[in-house]
Motif scaffolding. Structure first.
Motif, PDB file in Angstrom:
ATOM      1  N   LYS A 161       0.775  -1.114  -0.031  1.00 24.43           N
ATOM      2  CA  LYS A 161       0.052  -0.137  -0.124  1.00 24.43           C
ATOM      3  C   LYS A 161       0.766   1.163  -0.001  1.00 24.43           C
ATOM      4  N   ALA A 162       1.965   1.199   0.763  1.00 28.86           N
ATOM      5  CA  ALA A 162       2.960   2.479   0.837  1.00 28.86           C
ATOM      6  C   ALA A 162       3.753   2.529  -0.248  1.00 28.86           C
ATOM      7  N   ASN A 163       3.934   1.278  -1.284  1.00 29.13           N
ATOM      8  CA  ASN A 163       4.602   1.161  -2.306  1.00 29.13           C
ATOM      9  C   ASN A 163       6.303   1.012  -2.007  1.00 29.13           C
ATOM     10  N   LYS A 164       6.234   0.168  -0.807  1.00 29.42           N
ATOM     11  CA  LYS A 164       7.608   0.040  -0.399  1.00 29.42           C
ATOM     12  C   LYS A 164       8.033  -1.463  -0.928  1.00 29.42           C
ATOM     13  N   PHE A 165       9.447  -1.663  -1.099  1.00 31.51           N
ATOM     14  CA  PHE A 165      10.149  -2.898  -1.311  1.00 31.51           C
ATOM     15  C   PHE A 165       9.980  -3.670  -0.038  1.00 31.51           C
ATOM     16  N   THR A 166       9.119  -4.758  -0.129  1.00 27.70           N
ATOM     17  CA  THR A 166       8.927  -5.532   1.465  1.00 27.70           C
ATOM     18  C   THR A 166       9.959  -6.610   1.432  1.00 27.70           C
ATOM     19  N   GLY A 167      10.111  -7.464   0.424  1.00 26.39           N
ATOM     20  CA  GLY A 167      11.221  -8.309   0.606  1.00 26.39           C
ATOM     21  C   GLY A 167      10.849  -9.142   1.766  1.00 26.39           C
ATOM     22  N   TRP A 168      11.839  -9.527   2.811  1.00 25.47           N
ATOM     23  CA  TRP A 168      11.610 -10.309   3.896  1.00 25.47           C
ATOM     24  C   TRP A 168      11.094  -9.509   4.989  1.00 25.47           C
ATOM     25  N   TYR A 169      10.702  -8.358   4.984  1.00 25.51           N
ATOM     26  CA  TYR A 169      10.058  -7.444   5.962  1.00 25.51           C
ATOM     27  C   TYR A 169       8.735  -8.271   6.433  1.00 25.51           C
ATOM     28  N   ASP A 170       8.273  -8.434   7.602  1.00 27.26           N
ATOM     29  CA  ASP A 170       7.170  -9.114   7.804  1.00 27.26           C
ATOM     30  C   ASP A 170       6.016  -8.185   7.987  1.00 27.26           C
ATOM     31  N   ALA A 171       5.550  -7.551   6.703  1.00 24.30           N
ATOM     32  CA  ALA A 171       4.518  -6.652   6.857  1.00 24.30           C
ATOM     33  C   ALA A 171       3.068  -7.455   6.854  1.00 24.30           C
ATOM     34  N   ASP A 172       2.228  -6.804   7.490  1.00 23.82           N
ATOM     35  CA  ASP A 172       1.076  -7.365   7.603  1.00 23.82           C
ATOM     36  C   ASP A 172       0.030  -6.915   6.443  1.00 23.82           C
ATOM     37  N   LEU A 173      -1.253  -7.582   6.347  1.00 19.90           N
ATOM     38  CA  LEU A 173      -2.026  -7.359   5.339  1.00 19.90           C
ATOM     39  C   LEU A 173      -2.580  -5.887   5.662  1.00 19.90           C
ATOM     40  N   VAL A 207       6.726 -18.168   5.268  1.00 15.53           N
ATOM     41  CA  VAL A 207       6.815 -18.098   6.681  1.00 15.53           C
ATOM     42  C   VAL A 207       6.536 -16.579   6.954  1.00 15.53           C
ATOM     43  N   LEU A 208       6.330 -15.720   6.003  1.00 14.54           N
ATOM     44  CA  LEU A 208       5.735 -14.400   6.559  1.00 14.54           C
ATOM     45  C   LEU A 208       4.298 -14.193   6.427  1.00 14.54           C
ATOM     46  N   LYS A 209       3.828 -13.574   7.475  1.00 15.60           N
ATOM     47  CA  LYS A 209       2.558 -13.367   7.967  1.00 15.60           C
ATOM     48  C   LYS A 209       1.421 -12.964   6.831  1.00 15.60           C
TER      49      LYS A 209
END
Length: 189
Positions: free
Chosen positions: A18-30, A59-61
């Motif tokens: 939503k914030a248009n960030k590269f997420t990768g292995w960061y465990d961002a929520d829905l 293994v990411l939420k």
């Protein structure tokens, strides 16, 4: 002739999508939209009477929660679920957390870029790798493939596990709009 099915579901929109960030292995929520997309994916699978024997996820939420919400819609919490880091999104290193559009503007868009019924909930890049393998897609073509969030992609396989056909469980206009949304995340603004 035997017909097997594998259904790929890209996780619903995450807070970092939503914030248009590269997420990768960061465990961002829905995000709220991501929760709705995951529920809709489950509803589409239910409407199409698809059932599953086993499920796989990263293994990411964001992928785990997407799978859970799909299972909730299908009333399939009892099937075995296997989680593995190899289904995680690719690691973006120093790009993780950076805004995609700002990074594309600064560095250029080219730099940004079995016998069972199986459900896989994962990420754009890990699912892209599976599609590349299943459809024998070239390196050039796969880089341009934008798998939409929350729209199930069904693969029907023959007895030798070779793809017979694949299709999204949504009308083509909805799929095209969702693909364009994903493609536009990495464009310079």
């Amino acid at each position: 002739m035997a017909c097997y099915k594998i259904v790929l579901v890209r996780h619903g929109e995450s807070e970092w999508n939503k914030a248009n960030k590269f997420t990768g292995w960061y465990d961002a929520d829905l995000s709220e939209l991501g929760v709705q997309e995951a529920k809709k994916a489950g509803q589409l699978l239910k409407e199409n009477q698809l059932k599953f024997d086993v499920a796989y996820t990263s293994v990411l939420k964001r992928a785990i929660k997407t799978l859970y919400l799909v299972q909730e819609e299908l009333d399939l919490h009892w099937i075995p679920v296997h989680r593995h880091w190899r289904l995680n999104e690719r690691m973006y290193g120093g790009l993780q957390g950076l805004n995609k559009a700002e990074t594309a503007a600064a560095h250029g868009e080219d730099q940004v870029k079995r016998g069972e019924k199986v459900l896989i909930s994962a990420h754009g890049n890990s699912l892209r790798a599976l599609v590349k393998y299943l459809d024998n897609v070239s390196e050039t073509e796969i880089a341009e493939l934008n798998i939409p969030t929350g729209i199930p992609l069904v693969y029907e396989l023959d007895a030798d596990l070779q793809p017979i056909k694949h299709y999204y469980l949504a009308d083509q206009a909805e799929v095209n709009a969702a693909m364009a949304k994903v493609a536009n995340q990495g464009k310079a603004k």
